[in-house]
Design a protein around this motif. Sequence first.
Motif, mmCIF file in Angstrom:
data_model
loop_
_atom_site.group_PDB
_atom_site.id
_atom_site.type_symbol
_atom_site.label_atom_id
_atom_site.label_comp_id
_atom_site.label_asym_id
_atom_site.label_seq_id
_atom_site.Cartn_x
_atom_site.Cartn_y
_atom_site.Cartn_z
ATOM 1 N N LEU A 29 0.737 -1.105 -0.019
ATOM 2 C CA LEU A 29 -0.034 -0.066 -0.121
ATOM 3 C C LEU A 29 0.903 1.262 0.065
ATOM 4 C CD1 LEU A 29 -2.697 -1.143 2.407
ATOM 5 C CD2 LEU A 29 -3.051 -0.715 0.018
ATOM 6 N N SER A 30 2.256 0.962 0.330
ATOM 7 C CA SER A 30 3.217 2.313 0.449
ATOM 8 C C SER A 30 3.465 2.707 -1.261
ATOM 9 C CB SER A 30 4.212 1.898 1.488
ATOM 10 O OG SER A 30 5.092 1.162 0.819
ATOM 11 N N ILE A 31 3.448 1.514 -1.780
ATOM 12 C CA ILE A 31 3.942 1.718 -3.348
ATOM 13 C C ILE A 31 2.741 2.614 -4.336
ATOM 14 C CG2 ILE A 31 4.720 0.672 -5.262
ATOM 15 C CD1 ILE A 31 5.544 -1.887 -3.549
ATOM 16 N N ASN A 32 3.493 3.684 -4.626
ATOM 17 C CA ASN A 32 2.494 4.742 -5.630
ATOM 18 C C ASN A 32 2.260 3.832 -6.612
ATOM 19 O OD1 ASN A 32 5.010 6.700 -4.456
ATOM 20 N ND2 ASN A 32 2.682 6.970 -3.867
ATOM 21 N N VAL A 33 3.262 3.214 -7.537
ATOM 22 C CA VAL A 33 3.035 2.502 -8.818
ATOM 23 C C VAL A 33 3.855 1.403 -9.072
ATOM 24 C CG1 VAL A 33 2.881 2.849 -11.546
ATOM 25 C CG2 VAL A 33 2.586 4.874 -9.984
ATOM 26 N N LEU A 34 3.039 0.366 -9.229
ATOM 27 C CA LEU A 34 3.794 -1.113 -9.546
ATOM 28 C C LEU A 34 3.720 -1.354 -11.124
ATOM 29 C CD1 LEU A 34 2.192 -3.102 -6.745
ATOM 30 C CD2 LEU A 34 4.506 -2.874 -7.058
ATOM 31 N N VAL A 48 5.195 -3.104 -19.815
ATOM 32 C CA VAL A 48 4.091 -4.080 -20.264
ATOM 33 C C VAL A 48 2.823 -3.541 -19.699
ATOM 34 C CG1 VAL A 48 3.128 -6.347 -20.254
ATOM 35 C CG2 VAL A 48 5.638 -5.862 -20.407
ATOM 36 N N ALA A 49 2.847 -3.184 -18.175
ATOM 37 C CA ALA A 49 1.316 -2.768 -17.900
ATOM 38 C C ALA A 49 1.654 -2.321 -16.279
ATOM 39 C CB ALA A 49 0.714 -4.101 -17.419
ATOM 40 N N THR A 50 1.103 -1.416 -15.957
ATOM 41 C CA THR A 50 1.188 -0.619 -14.637
ATOM 42 C C THR A 50 0.088 -0.668 -13.834
ATOM 43 O OG1 THR A 50 0.501 1.690 -15.626
ATOM 44 C CG2 THR A 50 2.878 0.824 -15.532
ATOM 45 N N ILE A 51 -0.053 -0.539 -12.562
ATOM 46 C CA ILE A 51 -1.178 -0.550 -11.756
ATOM 47 C C ILE A 51 -0.886 0.716 -10.748
ATOM 48 C CG2 ILE A 51 -0.556 -2.405 -10.312
ATOM 49 C CD1 ILE A 51 -3.750 -2.858 -10.122
ATOM 50 N N THR A 52 -1.653 1.443 -10.541
ATOM 51 C CA THR A 52 -1.440 2.356 -9.275
ATOM 52 C C THR A 52 -2.110 2.147 -7.919
ATOM 53 O OG1 THR A 52 -3.508 3.847 -9.607
ATOM 54 C CG2 THR A 52 -1.597 4.091 -11.095
ATOM 55 N N SER A 53 -1.817 2.875 -7.042
ATOM 56 C CA SER A 53 -2.428 2.551 -5.760
ATOM 57 C C SER A 53 -3.803 2.867 -5.686
ATOM 58 C CB SER A 53 -1.697 3.577 -4.648
ATOM 59 O OG SER A 53 -1.865 4.951 -4.967
ATOM 60 N N TYR A 94 10.143 -8.205 -15.282
ATOM 61 C CA TYR A 94 10.812 -7.475 -13.962
ATOM 62 C C TYR A 94 9.287 -6.992 -13.561
ATOM 63 C CZ TYR A 94 15.329 -8.053 -16.129
ATOM 64 O OH TYR A 94 16.477 -8.668 -16.658
ATOM 65 N N CYS A 95 9.574 -6.859 -12.178
ATOM 66 C CA CYS A 95 8.376 -5.921 -11.765
ATOM 67 C C CYS A 95 9.291 -4.905 -10.981
ATOM 68 C CB CYS A 95 7.806 -6.661 -10.461
ATOM 69 S SG CYS A 95 8.599 -7.294 -9.129
ATOM 70 N N ARG A 96 8.487 -3.656 -11.026
ATOM 71 C CA ARG A 96 8.990 -2.404 -10.754
ATOM 72 C C ARG A 96 8.156 -1.662 -9.920
ATOM 73 N NH1 ARG A 96 9.836 2.953 -14.228
ATOM 74 N NH2 ARG A 96 7.827 3.247 -13.134
ATOM 75 N N ALA A 97 8.676 -1.105 -8.789
ATOM 76 C CA ALA A 97 8.038 -0.311 -7.736
ATOM 77 C C ALA A 97 8.290 1.107 -7.720
ATOM 78 C CB ALA A 97 8.064 -0.975 -6.231
ATOM 79 N N ARG A 98 7.559 1.978 -7.755
ATOM 80 C CA ARG A 98 7.923 3.391 -7.545
ATOM 81 C C ARG A 98 7.335 3.908 -6.090
ATOM 82 N NH1 ARG A 98 5.812 8.374 -8.511
ATOM 83 N NH2 ARG A 98 3.941 7.701 -9.745
ATOM 84 N N ILE A 99 7.920 4.439 -5.225
ATOM 85 C CA ILE A 99 7.506 5.045 -3.920
ATOM 86 C C ILE A 99 8.257 6.513 -3.947
ATOM 87 C CG2 ILE A 99 7.850 4.869 -1.387
ATOM 88 C CD1 ILE A 99 8.251 1.919 -1.784
ATOM 89 N N SER A 100 7.416 7.520 -4.335
ATOM 90 C CA SER A 100 7.733 9.029 -4.425
ATOM 91 C C SER A 100 8.815 8.679 -5.543
ATOM 92 C CB SER A 100 8.420 9.440 -2.971
ATOM 93 O OG SER A 100 7.556 9.515 -1.925
#
Length: 115
Positions: A29-34, A48-53, A94-100
């Motif tokens: 839940l702390s991850i802005n975008v996965l 490939v694909a993204t999902i937001t919080s 690969y998965c990627r997480a963006r936090i801020s």
Amino acid sequence: QVRLVESGGGLVQAGGSLRLSCTSSGNILSINVLAWYRQAPGKQRESVATITSGDNTDYADSVKGRFTISRDNAKNTMYLQMNSLKPEDTGVYYCRARISSRLYWGQGTQVTVSS
């Protein structure tokens, strides 16, 4: 610091399906975008694909209608359901997480689609 671990890759025939998982060591839940990225041999890594919080999703044109991204907050896990796979879907995912402004990457999982 967030650690991401992918799983679910493998070898599949064209037309088949795979489901990839990406589990976070931290609260998802702390991850802005996965996001899921892939890299084919000799090519650049591509989104490939993204999902937001807020559960907004977006897909590359090449996978629309075939792939579905989702998240299970209780399991701190993101998924990529891949149907109707094609040989051109082959690559390391690969998965990627963006936090801020910080980005975190997993180690990748190989997907190979045979014709």
